[in-house]
Design a protein around this motif. Sequence first.
Motif, mmCIF file in Angstrom:
data_model
loop_
_atom_site.group_PDB
_atom_site.id
_atom_site.type_symbol
_atom_site.label_atom_id
_atom_site.label_comp_id
_atom_site.label_asym_id
_atom_site.label_seq_id
_atom_site.Cartn_x
_atom_site.Cartn_y
_atom_site.Cartn_z
ATOM 1 N N THR A 12 3.833 -7.021 -5.863
ATOM 2 C CA THR A 12 3.454 -5.706 -5.351
ATOM 3 C C THR A 12 3.695 -5.616 -3.850
ATOM 4 O O THR A 12 4.223 -4.619 -3.351
ATOM 5 N N ALA A 13 3.330 -6.678 -3.112
ATOM 6 C CA ALA A 13 3.574 -6.700 -1.666
ATOM 7 C C ALA A 13 5.067 -6.556 -1.377
ATOM 8 O O ALA A 13 5.465 -5.804 -0.479
ATOM 9 N N LEU A 14 5.897 -7.250 -2.147
ATOM 10 C CA LEU A 14 7.350 -7.152 -1.970
ATOM 11 C C LEU A 14 7.843 -5.740 -2.284
ATOM 12 O O LEU A 14 8.656 -5.181 -1.544
ATOM 13 N N ASP A 15 7.326 -5.141 -3.361
ATOM 14 C CA ASP A 15 7.695 -3.765 -3.705
ATOM 15 C C ASP A 15 7.349 -2.804 -2.573
ATOM 16 O O ASP A 15 8.151 -1.942 -2.211
ATOM 17 N N TRP A 16 6.136 -2.939 -2.022
ATOM 18 C CA TRP A 16 5.723 -2.084 -0.914
ATOM 19 C C TRP A 16 6.652 -2.267 0.276
ATOM 20 O O TRP A 16 7.060 -1.309 0.923
ATOM 21 N N LYS A 17 6.960 -3.531 0.592
ATOM 22 C CA LYS A 17 7.815 -3.837 1.739
ATOM 23 C C LYS A 17 9.206 -3.229 1.547
ATOM 24 O O LYS A 17 9.765 -2.623 2.455
ATOM 25 N N GLN A 18 9.747 -3.384 0.337
ATOM 26 C CA GLN A 18 11.079 -2.852 0.042
ATOM 27 C C GLN A 18 11.094 -1.324 0.048
ATOM 28 O O GLN A 18 12.141 -0.720 0.261
ATOM 29 N N ALA A 19 9.941 -0.715 -0.165
ATOM 30 C CA ALA A 19 9.826 0.746 -0.113
ATOM 31 C C ALA A 19 9.640 1.246 1.326
ATOM 32 O O ALA A 19 9.464 2.437 1.549
ATOM 33 N N GLY A 20 9.655 0.330 2.289
ATOM 34 C CA GLY A 20 9.558 0.711 3.692
ATOM 35 C C GLY A 20 8.149 0.761 4.248
ATOM 36 O O GLY A 20 7.940 1.242 5.360
ATOM 37 N N LYS A 21 7.185 0.269 3.489
ATOM 38 C CA LYS A 21 5.802 0.290 3.970
ATOM 39 C C LYS A 21 5.502 -0.941 4.819
ATOM 40 O O LYS A 21 6.109 -1.992 4.649
ATOM 41 N N GLY A 22 4.526 -0.798 5.711
ATOM 42 C CA GLY A 22 3.988 -1.950 6.413
ATOM 43 C C GLY A 22 3.057 -2.680 5.455
ATOM 44 O O GLY A 22 2.317 -2.039 4.704
ATOM 45 N N VAL A 23 3.103 -4.009 5.468
ATOM 46 C CA VAL A 23 2.324 -4.797 4.520
ATOM 47 C C VAL A 23 1.713 -6.001 5.230
ATOM 48 O O VAL A 23 2.363 -6.630 6.066
ATOM 49 N N ALA A 24 0.482 -6.315 4.876
ATOM 50 C CA ALA A 24 -0.168 -7.537 5.350
ATOM 51 C C ALA A 24 -0.694 -8.302 4.144
ATOM 52 O O ALA A 24 -1.042 -7.714 3.119
ATOM 53 N N LEU A 25 -0.744 -9.618 4.307
ATOM 54 C CA LEU A 25 -1.250 -10.493 3.261
ATOM 55 C C LEU A 25 -2.428 -11.278 3.819
ATOM 56 O O LEU A 25 -2.332 -11.859 4.904
ATOM 57 N N ALA A 26 -3.536 -11.257 3.098
ATOM 58 C CA ALA A 26 -4.727 -12.025 3.464
ATOM 59 C C ALA A 26 -4.882 -13.154 2.454
ATOM 60 O O ALA A 26 -4.763 -12.927 1.247
ATOM 61 N N THR A 27 -5.142 -14.365 2.959
ATOM 62 C CA THR A 27 -5.251 -15.540 2.096
ATOM 63 C C THR A 27 -6.499 -16.330 2.454
ATOM 64 O O THR A 27 -6.737 -16.624 3.628
ATOM 65 N N VAL A 28 -7.293 -16.685 1.448
ATOM 66 C CA VAL A 28 -8.450 -17.566 1.653
ATOM 67 C C VAL A 28 -7.901 -18.957 1.963
ATOM 68 O O VAL A 28 -7.153 -19.528 1.163
#
Length: 109
Positions: A12-28
């Motif tokens: 989903t993060a990759l899809d958002w990024k490829q759609a031109g959106k800004g994306v952040a990933l949070a990891t425990v």
Amino acid sequence: MTTDISDDILATALDWKQAGKGVALATVVTTWGSAPRPVGSQLAVDNDGKFIGSVSGGCIEGAVVTEALDAIADGKPRMLDFGVSDAQAWEVGLACGGKIQVYVERLDG
């Protein structure tokens, strides 16, 4: 065949990024004591505030999403610390306290 939820989050993060959106990933990245989600749990956030995944089971998710939006805007990664001491936990009826660290970074590229 089963799909691991982390695959869905990253896809989903990759899809958002490829759609031109800004994306952040949070990891425990660290837990101690009572922690709602294990190390490696992830949450992806787009620049509209839409998110998928979980790093806390709800109690700190709002703060993580806010920090993720800030990371998208300024490009700076951050390490977030959340915790409750055993004494504080006991006061509100919980058996023990815990700590969780969450690393938040903007996805570039």
